[in-house]
Design a protein around this motif. Structure first.
Motif, mmCIF file in Angstrom:
data_model
loop_
_atom_site.group_PDB
_atom_site.id
_atom_site.type_symbol
_atom_site.label_atom_id
_atom_site.label_comp_id
_atom_site.label_asym_id
_atom_site.label_seq_id
_atom_site.Cartn_x
_atom_site.Cartn_y
_atom_site.Cartn_z
ATOM 1 N N ASP A 1 0.874 -1.171 0.000
ATOM 2 C CA ASP A 1 0.000 0.000 0.000
ATOM 3 C C ASP A 1 0.915 1.227 0.000
ATOM 4 O O ASP A 1 1.341 1.685 1.048
ATOM 5 N N ARG A 2 1.223 1.701 -1.202
ATOM 6 C CA ARG A 2 2.196 2.772 -1.318
ATOM 7 C C ARG A 2 1.857 3.675 -2.495
ATOM 8 O O ARG A 2 1.719 3.208 -3.619
ATOM 9 N N LYS A 3 1.718 4.957 -2.222
ATOM 10 C CA LYS A 3 1.509 5.971 -3.257
ATOM 11 C C LYS A 3 0.380 5.609 -4.231
ATOM 12 O O LYS A 3 0.546 5.667 -5.446
ATOM 13 N N GLY A 4 -0.751 5.166 -3.690
ATOM 14 C CA GLY A 4 -1.895 4.843 -4.533
ATOM 15 C C GLY A 4 -1.840 3.473 -5.180
ATOM 16 O O GLY A 4 -2.740 3.091 -5.912
ATOM 17 N N ASP B 1 -6.327 6.934 -7.002
ATOM 18 C CA ASP B 1 -5.960 8.229 -6.425
ATOM 19 C C ASP B 1 -6.272 8.213 -4.932
ATOM 20 O O ASP B 1 -6.872 7.282 -4.407
ATOM 21 N N GLU B 2 -5.859 9.238 -4.241
ATOM 22 C CA GLU B 2 -6.008 9.305 -2.783
ATOM 23 C C GLU B 2 -7.462 9.283 -2.321
ATOM 24 O O GLU B 2 -7.745 8.858 -1.211
ATOM 25 N N ILE C 1 -8.537 5.480 -2.529
ATOM 26 C CA ILE C 1 -7.714 4.537 -1.770
ATOM 27 C C ILE C 1 -8.380 4.115 -0.465
ATOM 28 O O ILE C 1 -8.279 2.974 -0.039
ATOM 29 N N TYR D 1 -4.323 2.762 9.056
ATOM 30 C CA TYR D 1 -4.459 4.215 9.145
ATOM 31 C C TYR D 1 -5.673 4.639 9.950
ATOM 32 O O TYR D 1 -5.966 5.811 10.062
ATOM 33 N N GLU E 1 -8.827 4.110 9.274
ATOM 34 C CA GLU E 1 -9.996 4.450 8.463
ATOM 35 C C GLU E 1 -11.104 3.433 8.720
ATOM 36 O O GLU E 1 -10.837 2.274 8.951
#
Length: 157
Positions: free
Chosen positions: A42-45, A114-115, A118, A154, A156
């Motif tokens: 899980d890195r940069k999208g 994109d963020e 995600i 994170y 979420e």
């Protein structure tokens, strides 16, 4: 008397030879054993679930199963409420087998988002448990299992 001594030595040498053969076969079997691992990224999208073979022998995949809410599925697509065109996935089971060579990987799930999206992808992956059943070239069975709660790191919901 010397006849008895040579007979004993011959029998001991025969046993030592058979024991050495056993040790050699055991070593050969262990030296080509696959070592499976379920890797998460899980890195940069970029989000991915992969099965890696970190051993020295080929990993013969018999089945990949996914569990969500107590139900078992043969495809991760059945567990996700995402647009199937937004990710790539693979199914293994039944008549479909895959072989992962040493130091290679098989991508089970992969997407680039994109963020904004995600968070949604992480939310759908979190309740899933991945189970992998595989064999080595000698037919020894191994089972891997990993839940995907790591994607919830994170906080979420």
């Amino acid at each position: 008397m010397s006849f008895d001594g040579t007979l004993v030595i011959s029998v001991l040498a025969l046993f030592a030879t058979f024991y050495q053969l056993y040790l050699q076969r055991s070593h050969n079997e262990k030296s080509v054993r696959p070592f499976g691992q379920i890797d998460l990224e899980d890195r940069k999208g970029h989000i991915a679930v992969r099965i890696s073979n970190n051993g020295m022998g080929p990993m013969i995949l018999d089945e990949i199963r996914f569990e969500k809410d107590g139900k078992a599925y043969t495809s991760i697509k059945e567990c996700l409420e995402l647009d199937a065109r937004s990710y790539t996935s693979i199914t293994v089971g039944g008549s479909i087998q895959k072989i992962i060579l040493p130091n290679a990987q098989l991508i089970v799930f992969e997407t680039k988002v994109d963020e904004i999206k995600i968070v949604e992808v992480r939310k759908h992956l979190t309740p899933i448990i991945v189970k992998v059943r595989y064999r080595d070239i000698y037919g020894n069975l191994f089972i891997l299992e990993r839940d995907l709660k790591w994607f919830r790191r994170y906080g979420e919901t």
